[in-house]
Design a protein around this motif. Structure first.
Motif, PDB file in Angstrom:
ATOM      1  N   ALA A 114      73.328  13.413 -11.001  1.00  0.00           N
ATOM      2  CA  ALA A 114      73.897  12.877 -12.252  1.00  0.00           C
ATOM      3  C   ALA A 114      73.099  11.676 -12.740  1.00  0.00           C
ATOM      4  O   ALA A 114      72.904  11.495 -13.942  1.00  0.00           O
ATOM      5  CB  ALA A 114      75.357  12.489 -12.029  1.00  0.00           C
ATOM      6  N   ASN A 115      72.611  10.841 -11.824  1.00  0.00           N
ATOM      7  CA  ASN A 115      71.778   9.688 -12.178  1.00  0.00           C
ATOM      8  C   ASN A 115      70.449  10.120 -12.771  1.00  0.00           C
ATOM      9  O   ASN A 115      69.837   9.373 -13.543  1.00  0.00           O
ATOM     10  CB  ASN A 115      71.538   8.812 -10.952  1.00  0.00           C
ATOM     11  N   MET A 116      69.985  11.298 -12.384  1.00  0.00           N
ATOM     12  CA  MET A 116      68.733  11.813 -12.945  1.00  0.00           C
ATOM     13  C   MET A 116      68.958  12.398 -14.335  1.00  0.00           C
ATOM     14  O   MET A 116      68.112  12.284 -15.217  1.00  0.00           O
ATOM     15  CB  MET A 116      68.144  12.883 -12.026  1.00  0.00           C
ATOM     16  N   LYS A 179      68.438  20.550 -17.989  1.00  0.00           N
ATOM     17  CA  LYS A 179      68.454  19.093 -18.199  1.00  0.00           C
ATOM     18  C   LYS A 179      67.230  18.389 -17.612  1.00  0.00           C
ATOM     19  O   LYS A 179      66.497  17.717 -18.317  1.00  0.00           O
ATOM     20  CB  LYS A 179      69.728  18.477 -17.609  1.00  0.00           C
ATOM     21  N   ILE A 180      67.001  18.548 -16.317  1.00  0.00           N
ATOM     22  CA  ILE A 180      65.924  17.791 -15.652  1.00  0.00           C
ATOM     23  C   ILE A 180      64.558  18.197 -16.182  1.00  0.00           C
ATOM     24  O   ILE A 180      63.714  17.361 -16.494  1.00  0.00           O
ATOM     25  CB  ILE A 180      65.974  17.983 -14.121  1.00  0.00           C
ATOM     26  N   ARG A 191      62.940   8.939 -13.301  1.00  0.00           N
ATOM     27  CA  ARG A 191      64.091   9.503 -12.588  1.00  0.00           C
ATOM     28  C   ARG A 191      63.734  10.509 -11.502  1.00  0.00           C
ATOM     29  O   ARG A 191      64.576  10.882 -10.708  1.00  0.00           O
ATOM     30  CB  ARG A 191      65.024  10.199 -13.594  1.00  0.00           C
ATOM     31  N   GLN A 192      62.475  10.979 -11.483  1.00  0.00           N
ATOM     32  CA  GLN A 192      62.181  12.093 -10.606  1.00  0.00           C
ATOM     33  C   GLN A 192      61.014  11.825  -9.665  1.00  0.00           C
ATOM     34  O   GLN A 192      60.647  12.676  -8.872  1.00  0.00           O
ATOM     35  CB  GLN A 192      61.876  13.323 -11.476  1.00  0.00           C
ATOM     36  N   ARG A 193      60.421  10.641  -9.713  1.00  0.00           N
ATOM     37  CA  ARG A 193      59.188  10.381  -8.980  1.00  0.00           C
ATOM     38  C   ARG A 193      59.423  10.353  -7.477  1.00  0.00           C
ATOM     39  O   ARG A 193      60.331   9.712  -6.978  1.00  0.00           O
ATOM     40  CB  ARG A 193      58.570   9.056  -9.437  1.00  0.00           C
ATOM     41  N   ASN A 194      58.546  11.066  -6.716  1.00  0.00           N
ATOM     42  CA  ASN A 194      58.555  11.016  -5.253  1.00  0.00           C
ATOM     43  C   ASN A 194      57.267  10.352  -4.810  1.00  0.00           C
ATOM     44  O   ASN A 194      56.192  10.944  -4.854  1.00  0.00           O
ATOM     45  CB  ASN A 194      58.623  12.428  -4.652  1.00  0.00           C
ATOM     46  N   ASP A 195      57.327   9.129  -4.399  1.00  0.00           N
ATOM     47  CA  ASP A 195      56.134   8.377  -4.017  1.00  0.00           C
ATOM     48  C   ASP A 195      56.079   8.282  -2.492  1.00  0.00           C
ATOM     49  O   ASP A 195      56.629   7.388  -1.875  1.00  0.00           O
ATOM     50  CB  ASP A 195      56.181   6.973  -4.622  1.00  0.00           C
TER      51      ASP A 195
END
Length: 923
Positions: A114-116, A179-180, A191-195
């Motif tokens: 939901a936060n994304m 949505k995403i 909202r979606q970055r994987n570092d």
């Protein structure tokens, strides 16, 4: 999203009471503390692997795997229900732990999703609605458990739960796809970055952030107290109800009832309470409710009281408290949030459960204390809970501030220490370029000049005359006679301004006899020296008429003027400029016209000196012309300085000019700069009055002036009540402008549809209306800017400036964060007045129906009465070509307006309307 969480919570309310009932029936309430501890160990172990996984795979994959696993486990439990193995202690503990992990993990993953999907403002508006799905799931699942368990048995309850969990997977895929994947590039990045490279442990992330630390502690204590309440509720119910199916039905009924109450709270109270109290204050409702119930239980230790306490925990926790918790973590960057939130929801939750288990074992088994002691412990921890919520409030606000700063790439420069600054200034004064030295000398204050005495004196030998003059100005700070010998040599320079600066210094700041200087230099063969001496004599004559008479000041000035105006003579522009200043200091009004003549000179150097001379005289005859010099950037600084010489009386003149709208708009907008230049308490009073002006340009500049005075002159008091009233008034004006634009645009569209052919008059009306709309759009932006300038007087300037820049961004994500930041910063009256307007602009919705204007004509008449000259002229032009005779009574008062242009436009409007009316009557 709502249906997704509905299915999750329905499944939870099916499986949890069933597993709890079997556990209590087979093992008894005494084993609950052991189960709590086991849940804690399982959560820590699973969290280790979960954190490794979350940096390798997307949320979509992780959520899908989690849902598949729990669906399989609960379907398997359904098949084991009718076998002897269900009585196995290992199996009961395993599924008790599995249910606990399912409850925290799947809901945590849902809220991360939901936060994304939503930004901060969307979340605040929609999380209450989405959360209602969770509560409806609780209602539906609880009652369904009660019905199925009592009629068909627990086996069917468990099988249904496993099936519903599996149904969540296609919903997850649909949400992700719709949505995403459709987020803009900025939102996806945020909202979606994987570092993976920046990976650090969840514990470290939480410890590094005070916001997350307080949130984790609040969550932990909330769970800890909930488990204490749950133990008392479950233990008391188990003593009264012996049968497992009846106990499951009892739990199902009450859990559903609590969910019904939660649903009512969610639908009718959550958004209102969060809006009114704010996110952090809303978190106080749950602990305060439990505290009141616990105090009642100490006096009346009955099951119905425990049902009441559990009801507060079960209803408020799943509605208001849940929405507030999810909103409280919104300002945390998504990269950190997705890892830290899972850790808080799973590990912190489970650790708190384990600690509750340890405490219960110690209290119940070892000390054999009555259950009332648990209530006392609950009350003690409630105080800690409330304290942490108050601490979270400040960090929540700071996190939004930091979030906006990072989004806008605002990097704060580190301040250099004093020693490095001293070294840098000294080096610049001794070895810097001309521009560098001038910059340092211009910005050095008298209070900070003393450590650089040797360097300043050394600059008297610099080739640049401007640097020499600046150095002389700074030497006034030191003892009388400092560097007198070096400065005396500068009298023989070939630069008018340097010669005058040196001579003036010798007269003002040395022990050299004044008359000796005049005797030596007034009749000197060098024009540079003679003119500088005459200027010094004129300056001295203001306080010493004897000197003027002795050295025949008037005759000398008269002779010099005659020489300067001779057409055959060529004079340096510096000579003319110096003569203008001499006339001004001498106070000889018969020569003031000479100053006026040079206002129109083609050389800016001479014009600037004419302006300076006018200011020195402080004569009324120059005021209006000095006002008009404010419009030209080349002369504005000198004009402000000149007007400042008139003293505080000029402020009253400015107020009068603004009230009568005599001066042009281009002049009016610069008047507050003059007032600000005085830096007095009277300046504050005048600027506050100018903020009430009908002209938005004056209001904006006056607000800027107040900001400047507040930041640079701390001793001045700006009354906050007046500021508050001005902010609300400006918001009202801004609202009127929005509604007026909408109303006029609507009438323009309607007019275009109903008029196929256009006469000349109709075309003129359309052009005039479009011109008015352009002006109103510009005024709307300036009015909004004025609101924020006024807000800076009430709140920290940096915070308001950051919010304004964030709101001005074209990126919706940053806009939403800025809006949420203001929501937490502003007090209720300002928030309720301003934020709805800003939200309407974000959502591009119309607020026209909320306003009193019903026709375009009403809008125009309101503008005519309450706005400044620029809008008055544009409105008169529209009314002129509208040919509405009802406008004439409203236009007539403007025939007596102080502004000649307004009078002219009013006369033309009345004439055109009258002629058109007569023509129509003849037709």
């Amino acid at each position: 999203m709502q249906f997704y969480i509905f299915l999750i919570i329905t499944a939870l309310l099916l499986i949890k009471p069933t597993v709890n009932a079997i556990f209590l029936s087979e093992l008894g309430g005494d084993q609950l503390p052991n189960a709590y501890i086991l849940v804690a160990f399982a959560a820590i172990l699973s969290s280790y692997f979960y954190n490794k996984t979350i940096h390798r795979f997307s949320i979509k994959i992780i959520n899908t795997l989690s849902l598949s696993l729990f669906s399989f486990l609960f379907l398997l439990l359904g098949f084991l229900m009718n076998t002897p193995s269900i009585s196995s202690g290992f199996l009961l503990y395993f599924y008790y732990v599995a249910v606990s992990l399912f409850a925290v993990l799947t809901t945590s993953q849902f809220w991360i999703l939901a936060n994304m999907v939503y930004n901060a403002r969307e979340a605040k508006r929609l999380f209450g609605f989405i959360g209602a799905g969770a509560i409806m799931g609780g209602v539906f699942g609880g009652y369904l458990t009660s019905i199925i368990a009592s009629r068909l048995g627990n086996t069917y309850v468990v099988l249904l739960a496993g099936s519903l969990i599996f149904c969540c997977i296609p919903l997850l895929v649909l949400i992700w796809k719709t949505k995403i994947q459709k987020l803009n590039s900025y939102a996806k990045k945020q909202r979606q970055r994987n570092d993976i490279k920046s990976y650090s442990s969840s514990v470290k992330l939480i410890i590094q952030s005070k916001h997350l630390t307080y949130l984790a502690l609040i969550t932990g204590i909330g769970v800890f107290i909930a488990k204490l309440v749950d133990f008392q509720f479950s233990d008391l119910a188990n003593r009264v109800i012996q049968d497992a199916d009846r106990l499951a039905s009892f739990f199902g009924f009450w859990f559903s009832t609590f969910s019904v109450i939660a649903l009512c709270i969610q639908l009718f109270l959550t958004n209102r309470v969060v809006t009114f109290l704010g996110v952090s204050s809303s978190l106080l409702v749950l602990p305060l409710g439990i505290a009141l119930g616990s105090l009642l239980f100490l006096m009346v230790p009955e099951l119905w009281v425990m049902v009441l306490i559990k009801g507060v925990d079960g209803s408020v926790k799943q509605s208001l408290n849940k929405a507030s918790i999810e909103l409280a973590i919104m300002p945390i960057p998504h990269r950190i949030k997705k890892q830290a939130k899972s850790y808080i929801d799973v590990v912190v939750d489970s650790l708190a459960t384990g600690l509750a288990g340890v405490l219960l074992i110690f209290v119940i088994r070892k000390l054999d204390l009555p259950s009332s002691y648990i209530t006392t412990i609950t009350i003690l921890f409630l105080f800690v809970w409330i304290l942490l919520i108050y601490r979270l409030r400040g960090e929540y606000f700071n996190s939004f501030r930091l979030n906006i700063q990072n989004s806008l790439n605002h990097n704060k420069e580190k301040k250099k220490d004093d020693k490095s600054t001293l070294r840098l200034v000294t080096t610049t004064l001794n070895k810097g370029t001309e521009s560098e030295i001038i910059n340092v000398l211009t910005n050095l204050t008298h209070g900070a000049i003393k450590p650089f005495k040797e360097s300043i004196v050394h600059l008297l030998d610099h080739p640049s005359h401007q640097i020499k003059r600046l150095a002389i100005q700074h030497l006034y700070v030191f003892d009388k006679g400092t560097a007198a010998d070096e400065i005396e040599k500068l009298i023989f320079s070939k630069n008018d301004e340097t010669v005058y600066a040196a001579m003036d210094y010798l007269l003002e700041h040395t022990a050299i006899d004044t008359e000796d200087i005049f005797t030596s230099f007034l009749d000197h063969d060098d024009d540079y020296i003679a003119n500088a001496a005459l200027l010094c004599l004129a300056k001295e004559s203001g306080s010493n008429h004897r000197l003027a008479k002795k050295y025949e000041l008037e005759a000398r000035i008269k002779n010099n003027i005659q020489e300067l105006i001779m057409p055959s003579n060529e004079h340096r522009i510096e000579e003319i400029a110096e003569m203008l200043i001499t006339i001004a200091y001498a106070g000889m009004s018969q020569y003031y016209s000479y100053i006026s003549v040079y206002f129109n000179h083609t050389n800016p150097y001479i014009v600037n000196h004419a302006i300076k001379a006018a200011g020195i005289t402080s004569e009324d005859m120059f005021v209006e012309r000095l006002f008009y010099f404010l419009t030209e950037k080349l002369y504005r600084k000198k004009a402000i300085s000149a007007l400042k010489n008139y003293g505080q009386e000029i402020n009253e003149t400015i107020l009068k000019q603004d009230k009568n709208e005599i001066l042009s708009t281009s002049v009016q907008r610069h008047l507050p700069k003059v007032v600000t230049a005085f830096k007095t308490q009277n300046s504050v009073s005048v600027l506050l009055r100018l903020v009430k002006s009908n002209d938005v340009l004056i209001r904006l500049e006056a607000a800027k002036g107040l900001n400047k005075l507040q930041r640079k002159t701390k001793r001045l008091a700006i009354p906050q009540k007046k500021v508050m009233a001005l902010i609300l008034k400006e918001i009202k004006t801004y609202t009127y402008t929005i509604h007026t634009i909408q109303c006029l645009e609507q009438s323009t569209t309607t007019f275009s549809k109903t008029n196929i052919t256009y006469s000349d008059l109709v075309q003129e009306h359309q052009i005039a209306l479009e011109h008015l709309l352009l002006i109103l759009e510009a005024h709307k932006k300036k009015s909004f800017s004025c609101i924020f300038k006024l807000l800076s007087l009430k709140y920290t300037h940096a915070d308001i400036e950051m919010a304004y820049v964030g709101w001005s961004s074209e990126i919706q994500e940053i806009k939403a964060n800025a809006l949420e930041f203001l929501d937490n910063l502003l007090e209720m009256k300002l928030k309720s007045a301003l934020l709805p307007l800003m939200e309407d602009q974000i959502r591009a919705t119309s607020v026209l129906e909320k306003h009193v204007f019903t026709t375009a004509h009403q809008c125009l008449l309101h503008l005519l009465k309450h706005r400044g000259e620029q809008i008055k002229l544009a409105v008169l032009n529209v009314l002129r070509y509208a040919s509405n005779t009802k406008s004439i009574p409203h236009i007539k008062p403007l025939l007596k307006h102080k502004s000649a242009e307004v009078r002219l436009f009013a006369q033309r409007a009345i004439e055109t309307i009258t002629v058109e009316s007569m023509a129509q009557s003849l037709d």
